[in-house]
Structure formats: C-alpha cells, structure tokens
Scaffold this active site. Structure first.
Site, mmCIF file in Angstrom:
data_model
loop_
_atom_site.group_PDB
_atom_site.id
_atom_site.type_symbol
_atom_site.label_atom_id
_atom_site.label_comp_id
_atom_site.label_asym_id
_atom_site.label_seq_id
_atom_site.Cartn_x
_atom_site.Cartn_y
_atom_site.Cartn_z
ATOM 1 N N CYS A 110 0.922 -1.037 0.263
ATOM 2 C CA CYS A 110 0.338 -0.172 -0.380
ATOM 3 C C CYS A 110 0.902 1.096 -0.116
ATOM 4 O O CYS A 110 0.867 1.739 1.224
ATOM 5 C CB CYS A 110 -0.935 0.583 0.738
ATOM 6 S SG CYS A 110 -1.915 1.506 1.533
ATOM 7 N N CYS A 136 -0.190 4.279 2.105
ATOM 8 C CA CYS A 136 -0.461 4.348 3.703
ATOM 9 C C CYS A 136 1.531 4.222 3.832
ATOM 10 O O CYS A 136 1.500 4.537 4.682
ATOM 11 C CB CYS A 136 0.059 2.564 3.906
ATOM 12 S SG CYS A 136 -2.027 1.743 3.801
ATOM 13 N N ASP A 137 2.583 3.736 2.767
ATOM 14 C CA ASP A 137 3.241 3.562 3.551
ATOM 15 C C ASP A 137 5.103 4.485 2.735
ATOM 16 O O ASP A 137 5.826 4.294 3.340
ATOM 17 C CB ASP A 137 4.088 2.016 3.521
ATOM 18 C CG ASP A 137 3.099 1.199 4.429
ATOM 19 O OD1 ASP A 137 2.521 0.957 5.565
ATOM 20 O OD2 ASP A 137 3.288 0.130 3.727
#
Ligand code: NAP
Length: 320
Positions: A145, A148-149
């Site tokens: 992701c 997200c990261d």
C-alpha cells in the site's frame, strides 16, 4: 444449533468490527465470526494485522501499530456485547430465511448458526509473490500500500512490482517521496492504460526494469535489496532498494458466496449504489470485500458503520 440471531458478521477487519460496535450498541447482540489465525490477510483483524505503523487512521496523531489498532477495535466491540468467535465460516446458505452459516465441516447436515441478517466483511487480500520470508518482511520494507507507507521512504531508492494501473499509480505516488522508483515488470509491455503509461514514462524519477521478476528478498530483519532475474537471459542482478511495493492485484475473500451473492467479474461483491445492500434481501457487504477502489482502513470502518445501520433499519422493517 443456537437460536436464530438477529445478525451475524462474517469477518473482523475494520469493517466487520465497526459493524460489530454499531450493532452491539443497537442491542442486536451480533455474533462475529472473526476468522482463524493464519499468515495471510484473511485472518482475524484482516490486512492491518500484517502491517506495522499506521499513520493515516484518524485519531492517532502519533500513529499506531496495525495489530494494536485491531485489538482496540476488537476490545471496543466486545465491550458492548458483541460475541466474537475465532472461527472461519466455511459455508453459507442464503437461499432461504433465516440464513444459515456453517463453521467447520461444510458438509454437516445442520448449519452451525442462523441469522435474520448477515453482514459480510471478509475483506480482500493483496496478491503476493510467494517468496521466502515475505510475510515477515511486510511492514519492514515490503508493502502492498503506497498510500499507507510511501511516507516512510523519503529519499530512498525503492521499487514497485507489476505492470498494471495499480503499479503505475503507486510508482507515480511514491515518486513524491522516493529519490528513485524502479518498476519491475515481468514482460516488456505494460498492461496499464495509456494515460498511466505516459505519466510514468514522463516521470524523471521512474525507471523500468523489463522482463524481470523478483526472486529473493535481501536483508535480515528489514528489506535491504532484492535479487531480480531477467526472464529472457536468466541473468540475476541485485537491486539495492530499501522498499518494495507489490502491486500485482488483489483478490476479495468471496469464495463461500459464489453463486449466492451478485459479484463483479473480479469477484468483488456488488452493493446497491450508496448503500451496503447486496442483491440478497437482508445480506449486507461492507469494507474491502465490496470495494476495489479505495481499500483503506478508514473507508472500510465507515462502510462497516453503514452496513450496521442498514442492517438495523432492515431488521426494524421486518417487524412492521
Ligand atoms: P492488474 O491490472 O491485474 O495488473 C496486475 C499486474 O501485475 C500485471 O501487469 C501483471 O503482469 C502483474 N502480475 C500479476 N501476477 C504477477 C506475478 N506473480 N509476478 C509478477 N507480476 C505479476 O491489477 P491492478 O493493476 O491492481 O488493477 C486492477 C484493476 O483496477 C484494473 O482493471 C485496473 O485498470 C484498475 N485500476 C485503475 C486505476 C486507475 O484508473 N487509476 C488504478 C488502479 C487500478 P502481466 O501484465 O504480465 O499479466
């Protein structure tokens, strides 16, 4: 078999457990079949159990670890009386009311549970490469992701695996943070749409490694590079990346609903626009199992809330 329940929730990621909080607080005594521990994301708690820092879930300004966040969700649902069982639904029968759910032997004559309403929250899984130590490295340099990261890879050299729209979209997004993004694709032709291809090709931080596949993860506790094999020459080279984003597609966990609930071609459940109603009266789908677009913990939680409210109103209407 126990009595007929008002509602059974199948799945326990952010969507399922938010539905549990809401239905429990509405006095519907939900039963949550949370799944069984495994190394994949169809386990209790879902995909966040395989992540480390979660920095984009609102309400946690310092961030929170994925498993801790899910434990909080679970504790909150249990506090209001949700009954949570660590078992996996093996079969459902949605052809007759009340609806039936089996746990364990799917060939058993009698279902394990029955309910008037079912909330499906079984989520989806990111497809993975299946290499050694893959699950251990997720959250330690390996990610599925970018949203997200990506932030954790400021000025790093990273790579993305895949040649579809997701891979190119992730690479483009990651180029905001990373110093260089290498797209590793197994062919010399991209599957992605023309517009995404043009965007990636025109991005000075993005490079392509064609006809190549990752064959090994390097680094002990954190990813320190990957070994990549050229599929035409068989040559193996090392790519010194600190982050690898796998974007080769997702698969919804919908096997047990096949032939019973309407699905899209890609296996995701279909819900009525703007609601969580499926094509089966009294069966609701929430979170990633019906969302092939956003796939975020917070959107899944919001969808779980919608599903609980839809189920509550539907149950109410049955008594009228
Ligand atoms: P996808 O279109 O199925 O592409 C998957 C890519 O991963 C393909 O390039 C495939 O290679 C590669 N791949 C699959 N298995 C692999 C393996 N084991 N090892 C190495 N590579 C592997 O999946 P997606 O990109 O997630 O997109 C899914 C759907 O969502 C598509 O319809 C896409 O258009 C849509 N989408 C749209 C947008 C957008 O419009 N903004 C963004 C994201 C996704 P091959 O090409 O060789 O098969």
């Amino acid at each position: 078999m126990s009595d007929v329940r008002d509602v059974i929730i199948i799945g326990s990621g952010p969507a399922g457990l938010t539905a549990a909080v809401y239905t429990a607080r509405a006095n519907l005594s939900p039963l949550v079949l949370e799944g069984e521990p495994s190394s994949t994301s169809d386990q209790p708690g879902g995909q966040l159990m395989l992540t480390t820092d979660v920095e984009n879930f609102p309400g946690f300004p310092e961030g929170i670890m994925g498993p801790e966040l899910m434990m909080n969700f679970r504790t909150q649902a249990a506090r209001f009386g949700a009954e949570i069982q660590t078992v996996k639904a093996s079969k459902v029968d949605l052809s007759a009311k009340p609806y039936s759910v089996w746990v364990g032997d799917p060939d058993a004559a009698e279902p394990t549970h029955q309910a008037h309403a079912i909330i499906i929250a079984t989520g989806a899984q990111s497809l993975m490469l299946g290499l050694d130590r893959e699950n251990d490295l997720v959250g330690h340099g390996l990610s599925t992701c970018a949203t997200c990261d990506g932030f954790f890879f400021r000025d790093h050299e990273i790579a993305v695996v895949g040649g579809g729209d997701s891979a190119l979209e992730e690479a483009h997004f990651l180029s905001r943070f990373a110093s260089k993004v290498t797209i590793i694709h197994r062919r010399d032709e991209l599957r992605a749409s023309k517009i995404m291809q043009d965007r990636a090709r025109n991005n000075p931080k993005i490079e392509f490694l064609w006809d190549s596949t990752v064959v090994e993860y390097l680094g002990e506790h954190r990813l320190a590079g990957v070994k990549v094999q050229n599929l035409k020459t068989d040559e193996i080279a090392e790519l010194p990346v600190t982050g690898l984003f796998i974007a080769i597609g997702h698969q919804p966990n919908t096997d047990i609903f096949k032939g019973q609930v309407a699905m899209k071609e890609n296996g995701y459940l279909v819900t009525e626009p703007g609601s969580t109603h499926t094509d089966v009266d009294g069966v609701f789908a929430v979170g990633d199992v019906q969302d092939d677009l956003y796939r975020q913990a917070v959107t899944a939680a919001g969808s779980g809330c919608q599903g609980a409210l839809d189920a509550e109103r539907w149950l109410e209407a049955q008594h009228d």
